[in-house]
Scaffold this active site. Structure first.
Site, mmCIF file in Angstrom:
data_model
loop_
_atom_site.group_PDB
_atom_site.id
_atom_site.type_symbol
_atom_site.label_atom_id
_atom_site.label_comp_id
_atom_site.label_asym_id
_atom_site.label_seq_id
_atom_site.Cartn_x
_atom_site.Cartn_y
_atom_site.Cartn_z
ATOM 1 N N CYS B 116 9.879 30.548 -24.503
ATOM 2 C CA CYS B 116 11.317 30.786 -24.651
ATOM 3 C C CYS B 116 11.544 30.947 -26.142
ATOM 4 C CB CYS B 116 12.140 29.620 -24.110
ATOM 5 S SG CYS B 116 13.892 29.777 -24.523
ATOM 6 N N CYS B 119 15.259 29.152 -27.210
ATOM 7 C CA CYS B 119 15.452 27.694 -27.289
ATOM 8 C C CYS B 119 14.137 27.071 -26.831
ATOM 9 C CB CYS B 119 16.691 27.224 -26.532
ATOM 10 S SG CYS B 119 16.976 27.960 -24.923
ATOM 11 N N SER B 120 14.131 26.433 -25.690
ATOM 12 C CA SER B 120 12.855 25.915 -25.193
ATOM 13 C C SER B 120 12.884 25.821 -23.686
ATOM 14 C CB SER B 120 12.569 24.543 -25.788
ATOM 15 O OG SER B 120 12.404 24.660 -27.159
ATOM 16 N N CYS B 121 13.440 26.837 -23.042
ATOM 17 C CA CYS B 121 13.536 26.835 -21.585
ATOM 18 C C CYS B 121 12.146 26.609 -20.987
ATOM 19 C CB CYS B 121 14.121 28.155 -21.115
ATOM 20 S SG CYS B 121 15.827 28.352 -21.684
#
Lengths: 219, 215
Positions: B116, B119-121
């Site tokens: 991602c 963000c940090s999905c």
């Protein structure tokens, strides 16, 4: 927005540093940061898109110097103040000084398993037929909004192929700013590495993004 | 339910992103929890319950179970390809950051890698909370432009003619890589197969382990 979060293709961050047998948390405060963030999310005062936008608005030097849960805490501070749950003075002092906004719900321990298992689905019924079809060539738009968007910079103004129509989903660019969910069709768009990175790109590389309909135009 | 990525046997420069500002953050987060508790906005016991869930109940073994089932049951594999959300739910794995799942299958021709960049999905419901490196700028910036370089830092060198497909999780779909089933695993039961599947293999920064008898 073209914030520090939009990292795809940036250079200079050095090697990836995998950690052998990494623990889930590296400090006690990280556990509390996770729990506070999820608990405050349960207020129902903001959505995931507004939450992401709060984080991406952190000034670049601060964002890039912060650990991930620190970014979360900076985002939560902003949201608590914006929605009237805490004043700046309260956040600085760490103690309650006045009554604030009342949340729709307070997450209690016994609610946690149900809330986590349910999650927050973002698919919504579509009001229109999809504009694009699988196999169609499309171009992503070139725009640089100061507001929230989920079209990364590296994938703007690029030609790709519609690989899948995923259904209709809440549109983050509106939802992040209180303009409603306004669901749109979502497509998986696949690009050749060379289309994105040009000369010297890995010839075996393809990259895909999931793009909302208004990010796209016919090629 | 800790995951052991023991295929990582390499050294790296120190200076992890997670060791910034520990003492400052300890104080800041404590103050925030105190404030919100005084205002009746949070229940500290709920925080304990959330942490306990992600430390002990939701982790990469969920995903390994999905992969082992996919390797063992062609009908389940078809279901995963058609509707990964429903297929994964049928094993009891649902919820936050796994509301909309898609399974992507490694083949002899193509290797899949998930990132991602925004963000940090990450698919919490099947892999648990993401590791620090997944959330850090080095991975998020380079996975899309130099995936072979990134994989080399994980000790994974792919054949030059193997295609690399990177999935950037820019929406609410969460990706689970189904690695190729290793040779020499015929007749193994699901539990043994699941033991060959590391968290990293389901992100795409590793492949499934070969059974010990075959290494």
């Amino acid at each position: 927005m073209n914030g520090p979060h939009d990292l795809g293709g940036q250079m200079g961050f050095g090697p990836v540093a995998p950690e052998k047998d990494e623990p889930y948390f590296h400090a006690e405060w990280e556990k509390r940061a996770l729990g506070i963030t999820l608990s405050c999310g349960a207020f129902g005062a903001w959505n995931i898109d507004e939450s992401r936008h709060a984080r991406e608005n952190i000034p670049p030097a601060d964002y890039l110097a912060a650990s991930y849960y620190e970014i979360w805490i900076r985002g939560i501070d902003k949201l608590l103040e914006r929605h009237g749950f805490a004043t700046r003075a309260e956040l600085l002092s760490g103690h309650a000084q006045q009554a604030g906004a009342v949340p729709k719900r307070v997450l209690k321990a016994e609610m946690v398993p149900g809330v986590l298992a349910k999650g927050g689905p973002c698919d919504r019924p579509a009001k229109t037929a999809p504009l694009f079809a699988v196999g169609e060539t499309v171009k992503t738009k070139n725009f640089n909004p100061v507001t929230h968007t989920r079209l990364p910079r590296y994938a703007r103004a690029r030609t790709g192929m519609v690989e899948a129509v995923q259904g209709a989903f809440v549109f983050p660019d509106d939802n992040a700013h209180g303009r409603g969910e306004n669901p749109q069709w979502l497509y998986t768009i696949v690009f050749d590495g060379e289309e994105i990175w040009g000369e010297g790109a890995d010839p075996t590389l393809t990259v895909s993004i999931d793009a909302w309909e208004s990010y796209l135009e016919p090629a | 339910m800790r995951d052991h990525d023991d295929e990582h046997d390499h050294s790296h420069a120190c200076g992890h992103d997670h060791d910034n500002h520990y003492s400052d953050m300890q104080a800041r987060v404590k103050a925030l929890e105190t404030l919100l508790t005084e205002k009746g906005l949070i229940d500290p016991a709920a925080i304990d319950a959330i942490v306990e869930t992600y430390e002990t109940k939701v982790g990469p073994r969920n995903g390994a179970h999905v992969v082992a089932r996919a390797w063992s049951d062609p009908d389940f594999t078809d279901w995963l390809k058609r509707d990964a959300t429903a297929a994964i739910s049928s094993l009891g794995y649902t919820g936050r950051q796994g509301e909309h799942m898609r399974a992507v299958f490694n083949t002899a021709e193509t290797h899949n890698l998930v990132v991602c960049t925004l963000c940090s999905c990450y698919p919490w419901s099947v892999l648990g909370l993401p590791p620090v490196w997944y959330k850090a700028p080095a991975y998020r910036s380079r996975a899309v432009i130099d995936p072979r370089g990134v994989l080399a830092e994980f000790g994974l060198t792919l054949p030059e003619d193997k295609k690399i497909r990177v999935w950037d999780s820019t929406a609410e779909l969460r990706y689970l890589v189904i690695p190729e089933r290793p040779e020499g695993t015929e007749g193994m039961d699901e539990q043994t197969l699941a033991g060959l599947v590391s968290r990293d293999a389901m992100i795409g920064t590793a492949v499934a382990r070969k059974p010990e008898s075959a290494t």
